[in-house]
Design a protein around this motif. Structure first.
Motif, PDB file in Angstrom:
ATOM      1  N   ALA A   1       0.825  -1.209   0.000  1.00 44.16           N
ATOM      2  CA  ALA A   1       0.000   0.000   0.000  1.00 44.16           C
ATOM      3  C   ALA A   1       0.856   1.255   0.000  1.00 44.16           C
ATOM      4  CB  ALA A   1      -0.926  -0.011   1.218  1.00 44.16           C
ATOM      5  N   ASP A   2       1.861   1.291   0.865  1.00 40.95           N
ATOM      6  CA  ASP A   2       2.720   2.469   0.974  1.00 40.95           C
ATOM      7  C   ASP A   2       3.477   2.746  -0.326  1.00 40.95           C
ATOM      8  OD1 ASP A   2       1.919   2.848   3.583  1.00 40.95           O
ATOM      9  OD2 ASP A   2       3.687   1.892   4.466  1.00 40.95           O
ATOM     10  N   LEU A   3       3.869   1.686  -1.031  1.00 40.52           N
ATOM     11  CA  LEU A   3       4.654   1.847  -2.250  1.00 40.52           C
ATOM     12  C   LEU A   3       3.781   2.018  -3.492  1.00 40.52           C
ATOM     13  CD1 LEU A   3       7.463  -0.788  -1.591  1.00 40.52           C
ATOM     14  CD2 LEU A   3       7.575   1.683  -1.295  1.00 40.52           C
ATOM     15  N   GLY A   4       2.488   1.774  -3.350  1.00 38.51           N
ATOM     16  CA  GLY A   4       1.577   1.975  -4.474  1.00 38.51           C
ATOM     17  C   GLY A   4       1.689   0.935  -5.558  1.00 38.51           C
ATOM     18  N   VAL A   5       1.850  -0.342  -5.151  1.00 44.05           N
ATOM     19  CA  VAL A   5       1.880  -1.434  -6.121  1.00 44.05           C
ATOM     20  C   VAL A   5       0.690  -2.363  -5.862  1.00 44.05           C
ATOM     21  CG1 VAL A   5       4.383  -1.321  -6.372  1.00 44.05           C
ATOM     22  CG2 VAL A   5       3.392  -2.871  -4.666  1.00 44.05           C
ATOM     23  N   SER A   6       0.452  -3.292  -6.757  1.00 40.64           N
ATOM     24  CA  SER A   6      -0.623  -4.256  -6.573  1.00 40.64           C
ATOM     25  C   SER A   6      -0.215  -5.289  -5.535  1.00 40.64           C
ATOM     26  CB  SER A   6      -0.952  -4.935  -7.899  1.00 40.64           C
ATOM     27  OG  SER A   6      -1.455  -4.004  -8.833  1.00 40.64           O
ATOM     28  N   TYR A   7      -1.225  -5.954  -4.958  1.00 40.61           N
ATOM     29  CA  TYR A   7      -0.952  -6.872  -3.848  1.00 40.61           C
ATOM     30  C   TYR A   7      -1.673  -8.193  -4.054  1.00 40.61           C
ATOM     31  CZ  TYR A   7      -0.646  -8.734   0.905  1.00 40.61           C
ATOM     32  OH  TYR A   7      -0.402  -9.529   1.994  1.00 40.61           O
TER      33      TYR A   7
ATOM     34  N   THR B   1      -7.962 -11.605   5.328  1.00 41.44           N
ATOM     35  CA  THR B   1      -8.930 -10.524   5.066  1.00 41.44           C
ATOM     36  C   THR B   1      -8.484  -9.221   5.717  1.00 41.44           C
ATOM     37  OG1 THR B   1     -10.255 -11.284   6.952  1.00 41.44           O
ATOM     38  CG2 THR B   1     -10.879 -12.089   4.768  1.00 41.44           C
ATOM     39  N   ARG B   2      -7.901  -9.319   6.907  1.00 42.13           N
ATOM     40  CA  ARG B   2      -7.395  -8.100   7.578  1.00 42.13           C
ATOM     41  C   ARG B   2      -6.220  -7.511   6.810  1.00 42.13           C
ATOM     42  NH1 ARG B   2      -8.351 -11.475  11.942  1.00 42.13           N
ATOM     43  NH2 ARG B   2      -6.134 -11.987  12.146  1.00 42.13           N
ATOM     44  N   ALA B   3      -5.378  -8.391   6.265  1.00 44.07           N
ATOM     45  CA  ALA B   3      -4.222  -7.906   5.507  1.00 44.07           C
ATOM     46  C   ALA B   3      -4.663  -7.162   4.257  1.00 44.07           C
ATOM     47  CB  ALA B   3      -3.315  -9.083   5.132  1.00 44.07           C
ATOM     48  N   VAL B   4      -5.592  -7.737   3.508  1.00 46.77           N
ATOM     49  CA  VAL B   4      -6.052  -7.089   2.279  1.00 46.77           C
ATOM     50  C   VAL B   4      -6.818  -5.809   2.597  1.00 46.77           C
ATOM     51  CG1 VAL B   4      -7.523  -7.364   0.252  1.00 46.77           C
ATOM     52  CG2 VAL B   4      -6.041  -9.240   0.974  1.00 46.77           C
ATOM     53  N   GLU B   5      -7.597  -5.816   3.665  1.00 47.45           N
ATOM     54  CA  GLU B   5      -8.297  -4.602   4.085  1.00 47.45           C
ATOM     55  C   GLU B   5      -7.287  -3.504   4.412  1.00 47.45           C
ATOM     56  OE1 GLU B   5     -11.748  -3.218   7.294  1.00 47.45           O
ATOM     57  OE2 GLU B   5     -10.554  -5.020   7.687  1.00 47.45           O
ATOM     58  N   ARG B   6      -6.208  -3.890   5.073  1.00 50.57           N
ATOM     59  CA  ARG B   6      -5.153  -2.923   5.400  1.00 50.57           C
ATOM     60  C   ARG B   6      -4.554  -2.342   4.124  1.00 50.57           C
ATOM     61  NH1 ARG B   6       0.049  -4.442   9.280  1.00 50.57           N
ATOM     62  NH2 ARG B   6       0.555  -2.295   9.910  1.00 50.57           N
ATOM     63  N   TYR B   7      -4.366  -3.190   3.128  1.00 49.98           N
ATOM     64  CA  TYR B   7      -3.830  -2.718   1.846  1.00 49.98           C
ATOM     65  C   TYR B   7      -4.757  -1.670   1.224  1.00 49.98           C
ATOM     66  CZ  TYR B   7      -2.942  -2.762  -3.185  1.00 49.98           C
ATOM     67  OH  TYR B   7      -2.716  -2.386  -4.482  1.00 49.98           O
ATOM     68  N   PHE B   8      -6.043  -1.985   1.154  1.00 50.80           N
ATOM     69  CA  PHE B   8      -7.001  -1.045   0.559  1.00 50.80           C
ATOM     70  C   PHE B   8      -7.070   0.266   1.357  1.00 50.80           C
ATOM     71  CE2 PHE B   8      -9.100  -4.877  -1.430  1.00 50.80           C
ATOM     72  CZ  PHE B   8      -8.863  -4.480  -2.742  1.00 50.80           C
ATOM     73  N   ASN B   9      -7.028   0.187   2.669  1.00 53.15           N
ATOM     74  CA  ASN B   9      -7.183   1.376   3.513  1.00 53.15           C
ATOM     75  C   ASN B   9      -6.001   2.333   3.414  1.00 53.15           C
ATOM     76  OD1 ASN B   9      -9.678   0.547   4.426  1.00 53.15           O
ATOM     77  ND2 ASN B   9      -8.904  -0.358   6.318  1.00 53.15           N
ATOM     78  N   TYR B  10      -4.790   1.774   3.212  1.00 50.19           N
ATOM     79  CA  TYR B  10      -3.597   2.613   3.256  1.00 50.19           C
ATOM     80  C   TYR B  10      -2.962   2.843   1.886  1.00 50.19           C
ATOM     81  CZ  TYR B  10      -3.680   2.239   8.342  1.00 50.19           C
ATOM     82  OH  TYR B  10      -4.047   2.326   9.674  1.00 50.19           O
ATOM     83  N   PHE B  11      -3.614   2.404   0.829  1.00 50.73           N
ATOM     84  CA  PHE B  11      -3.006   2.525  -0.497  1.00 50.73           C
ATOM     85  C   PHE B  11      -2.691   3.976  -0.845  1.00 50.73           C
ATOM     86  CE2 PHE B  11      -3.129   3.211  -5.063  1.00 50.73           C
ATOM     87  CZ  PHE B  11      -2.218   2.246  -5.500  1.00 50.73           C
ATOM     88  N   THR B  12      -1.481   4.185  -1.391  1.00 49.37           N
ATOM     89  CA  THR B  12      -1.011   5.491  -1.841  1.00 49.37           C
ATOM     90  C   THR B  12      -0.701   5.412  -3.335  1.00 49.37           C
ATOM     91  OG1 THR B  12      -0.025   5.949   0.331  1.00 49.37           O
ATOM     92  CG2 THR B  12       0.724   7.282  -1.537  1.00 49.37           C
TER      93      THR B  12
END
Length: 343
Positions: free
Chosen positions: A177-183, A195-206
């Motif tokens: 998320a911080d680096l702005g790449v796909s996950y 599910t928590r990990a992917v939610e974290r990715y969506f919430n913090y994506f830059t």
């Protein structure tokens, strides 16, 4: 919903590495025709039961034998390598097959601890430098000179392969998320907490130079057959293989269902098999389709990557065919490769 493939080139009972690669190629060609979205191959070192140790080379071979499906790595273990060299390898692939290449990266060892030493001249790789490596890699892929040395990753071109960060934890999700790449979350490795990990990715994506919006998918073991009973029979070999890996045993090949059913499981081993089933979806077409749809809804993604390891190989192909029919994937006609003699 999109369905994709992760293939680890498993060496089945009675087979050799050459045959494993031939099976990977045949599966890539089949899933290309069936309408799967992407096909990724993995990186494993000093592993007797998995043939794929150089995914970028295998990806080049598969891209040359397919027409429409995206081809990529799941993934290149970046801390072992120069970001510049990886960028140039994938710029070559992108130039050969524009807009069809994915660059999946990870930071795992890719084998036993000594693999780290063998790949890094007797030293332990600098995992702490992994975030910086990805930033450097992205810059090179997009035609930049990140260190001001008048050095560029060639061949340069109009398109760049997207970076996918592979992970099985919240830490990797936040970094993507911080680096702005796909996950891509490896549910087939870690059946809990995804599910928590992917939610974290969506919430913090830059947003980054690569993409402005988050993009995620999930990979899972799947065994699909014409009946629940036959699917369970086929999955028994994967149950045993995963158990042996957990116990630190050396698998020279993936066992047959017959070998798995004859194995004298202890009570603890039976419990471990049930726990590992959290990493799999096993059953008939109707059951598997429903559970894949539920998985996608839980993760809030529109793409599931399927990893099927069963023996015999014909049942592996059949599993992907059944899924394509169930999800009504759009089949394509292959013409150019067929006419050139590759089929």
């Amino acid at each position: 919903m999109k369905l994709s493939v992760l293939d680890q080139s498993p060496i089945l009972s009675g087979m050799n590495p050459h045959e494993a690669f031939q099976q990977t190629k045949e599966l890539a060609k089949l899933t290309d025709r069936l309408g799967y979205h992407r096909f990724w191959v993995s990186e494993h070192h000093s592993t007797e039961s998995l043939a794929g140790s150089s995914p970028e080379i295998l990806a080049a071979h598969l891209a040359a034998h397919t027409e429409n499906i995206r081809i990529g790595t799941g993934g290149v273990l970046l801390p072992h390598y120069s970001s510049y060299k990886v960028a140039e390898s994938f710029r070559v692939l992108e130039t050969l097959h524009p807009s069809r290449i994915d660059l999946g990266v990870g930071r795992a060892p890719g084998g036993m601890p000594n693999v780290n030493l063998a790949l890094n001249g007797g030293s332990v790789p600098n995992v702490e430098g992994y975030p910086g490596q990805i930033e450097e890699l992205m810059a090179y892929l997009h035609g930049q000179d990140p260190h001001g040395m008048d050095i560029y990753a060639t061949p340069r071109g109009e398109t760049s392969p997207p970076i996918w960060m592979l992970g099985s934890s919240g830490t990797s999700a936040r970094l993507a998320a911080d680096l702005g790449v796909s996950y891509s979350f490896a549910h087939f490795i870690n059946g809990r907490g995804g599910t928590r990990a992917v939610e974290r990715y969506f919430n913090y994506f830059t947003p980054s130079m690569q993409q402005s919006e988050p993009n995620a998918n999930v990979s899972i073991f799947v065994v699909c057959a014409d009946s629940d009973g036959h699917a369970e029979y086929l999955a028994s070999s994967l149950d045993l293989a995963l158990l042996k890996i957990e116990q630190g045993g050396k698998n020279n090949y993936f066992p047959t269902p017959e070998e798995a059913l004859q194995y004298p499981y202890s009570h603890f081993e039976e419990q471990r098999i049930q726990e590992n089933r959290n990493r799999m979806i096993v059953g008939s077409v109707e059951k598997v389709k429903e559970e894949i749809q539920e998985l996608a809804q839980i993760y809030h993604v529109d793409e599931i990557i399927v990893n099927t390891i069963v023996t015999p190989f014909e049942d592996r192909l059949r599993s992907y065919e059944l899924l394509a029919e169930a999800f009504e994937l759009r089949q394509t006609e292959t013409t150019n490769l067929k006419n050139s003699g590759n089929y």
